[in-house]
Design an enzyme around this catalytic site. Structure first.
Site, mmCIF file in Angstrom:
data_model
loop_
_atom_site.group_PDB
_atom_site.id
_atom_site.type_symbol
_atom_site.label_atom_id
_atom_site.label_comp_id
_atom_site.label_asym_id
_atom_site.label_seq_id
_atom_site.Cartn_x
_atom_site.Cartn_y
_atom_site.Cartn_z
ATOM 1 N N TYR A 198 0.847 -1.190 0.000
ATOM 2 C CA TYR A 198 0.000 0.000 0.000
ATOM 3 C C TYR A 198 0.880 1.237 0.000
ATOM 4 O O TYR A 198 2.057 1.196 0.352
ATOM 5 C CB TYR A 198 -0.927 0.010 1.223
ATOM 6 C CG TYR A 198 -0.229 0.227 2.545
ATOM 7 C CD1 TYR A 198 -0.025 1.512 3.059
ATOM 8 C CD2 TYR A 198 0.228 -0.853 3.292
ATOM 9 C CE1 TYR A 198 0.615 1.719 4.276
ATOM 10 C CE2 TYR A 198 0.863 -0.666 4.515
ATOM 11 C CZ TYR A 198 1.050 0.620 5.004
ATOM 12 O OH TYR A 198 1.686 0.825 6.205
ATOM 13 N N CYS A 199 0.296 2.357 -0.424
ATOM 14 C CA CYS A 199 0.971 3.659 -0.380
ATOM 15 C C CYS A 199 -0.100 4.731 -0.239
ATOM 16 O O CYS A 199 -1.238 4.425 0.114
ATOM 17 C CB CYS A 199 1.862 3.871 -1.608
ATOM 18 S SG CYS A 199 0.999 3.730 -3.192
ATOM 19 N N THR A 200 0.225 5.971 -0.506
ATOM 20 C CA THR A 200 -0.716 7.062 -0.260
ATOM 21 C C THR A 200 -1.943 7.001 -1.162
ATOM 22 O O THR A 200 -3.079 7.001 -0.689
ATOM 23 C CB THR A 200 -0.015 8.426 -0.455
ATOM 24 O OG1 THR A 200 1.167 8.461 0.335
ATOM 25 C CG2 THR A 200 -0.934 9.570 -0.048
#
Length: 357
Positions: A198-200
């Site tokens: 996951y990331c922003t």
């Protein structure tokens, strides 16, 4: 034809204040083949400038990455323009969790070599051969599986203030550093583990998922829309929220509060705190976490030296900076030796007992 900003950030802020209109902060990205990035960039600037769009947009041969704000009453016009571009038609726009009319104060549309710097020079790597996108509900189920390794694809100063429970948070300054580290530490689990990332907003995971598939990982997943879309779905569907703390964002807001948990600490005194600031010394501008008490005591500076310089008359400060260039601290994001309470995240894989042999 105007192709650049003509107003300073201060002048723009005054105009926004005077207009009294609510603005929307949002982001989007798309990997696509763009033949002439400069021509495309100029087209976007001309159209978006008329819509009073402000933000930071990168255009490259591999696609577009946009983080921006615009008047709420021009959202439909903006969306209509995106729909005139084949590879952006119907694209999801990630609306920010917390809104701020001053999140962006200039329109910067820049041509870059890549929309996400990865340090890769591999012509056989296909960024469109991505992993499986999962929504918030599937993500929650997947990360509870004992065969899953959950990896945060953001940098240390982002995950420091907020991350998913039990996530591996690589202690890296840049995205490109994390790719080799993750591959090396999970090399014996390319077939028996679920690699979930996951990331922003999803853009880094999109490239990372394709990269790890290219490197032989069989079960690669990414959180669709990143933390921003996850939060929206959790709130909309009343799902269990497995994210704790704040989501770091790259605009004037610095972060969006997802939960009330404070998981970081002031880098100067160690008190629980999770608000980033830049050192007030113009020759430093180090990004670090500073509580209100230290901010008052240190005059918003990261060190005694910077405090002393910042207290000098402006012309003296300017003279000291002449010919010196920017301090390297501006790129350290909280890694200066004089910050005693910077959290050490280097033992990222040991806690999950991942075989590193």
């Amino acid at each position: 034809m105007q192709l650049y900003n003509t107003l300073s950030a201060k002048e723009r802020a005054a105009l926004i204040e005077k207009a009294g209109k609510d603005r929307l902060t949002l982001s989007f990205y798309q990997y696509a083949k763009i033949e002439n990035p400069q021509e495309f960039r100029d087209h976007l600037f001309v159209v978006w400038n008329t819509l009073d769009v402000l933000g930071r947009i990168y255009v490259a041969h591999e696609g577009i990455n946009g983080q921006l704000s615009l008047p709420a009453d021009r959202f439909n016009a903006f969306k209509a323009h995106l729909d005139t571009i084949d590879f952006l038609k119907g694209i999801r726009l990630n609306i920010a969790v917390e809104q701020d009319n001053m999140s962006f104060l200039k329109l910067k549309v820049k041509v870059r070599h890549k929309i996400v710097a990865d340090g890769l020079n591999d012509d056989t790597f296909d960024v469109t051969n991505k992993g499986v996108h999962v929504n918030a509900e599937t993500f929650n189920t997947l990360i509870e599986d004992e065969k899953t390794v959950l990896v945060d694809m953001r940098n240390h100063y982002e995950s420091e203030i907020g991350h998913f429970k039990n996530a591996i948070t690589p202690d890296v300054d840049t995205f490109r550093e994390s790719l080799d580290i993750i591959e090396a530490d999970l090399k014996t689990h390319k077939e028996d583990k679920n690699l979930v990332m996951y990331c922003t907003g999803g853009i880094r995971c999109e490239k990372a998922s394709a990269y790890f598939k290219h490197k032989g990982f069989k079960n690669v997943f990414q959180l669709d829309g990143g933390i921003i879309e996850y939060t929206r779905q959790v709130n909309e569907k009343t799902l269990e929220n497995k994210f704790i703390g704040k989501n770091f964002v790259f605009d004037e807001r610095r972060a969006e509060k997802i939960t009330d948990d404070v998981i970081a600490q002031c880098h100067q005194c160690g008190a629980p705190f999770d608000v980033h600031t830049n050192c007030a010394n113009d020759a430093c501008h180090l990004l670090f976490i500073q509580c209100d008490a230290c901010k008052e005591e240190m005059n918003n500076c990261c060190s005694t030296t910077c405090k002393e310089i910042h207290a000098l008359p402006y012309e003296e400060q300017k003279a000291l900076r002449k010919g010196q260039g920017n301090s390297n601290d501006i790129f350290k994001k909280g890694r200066a030796n004089h910050l005693p309470y910077k959290k050490d995240l280097r033992n990222i894989f040991e806690t999950l007992k991942v075989d590193r042999s």
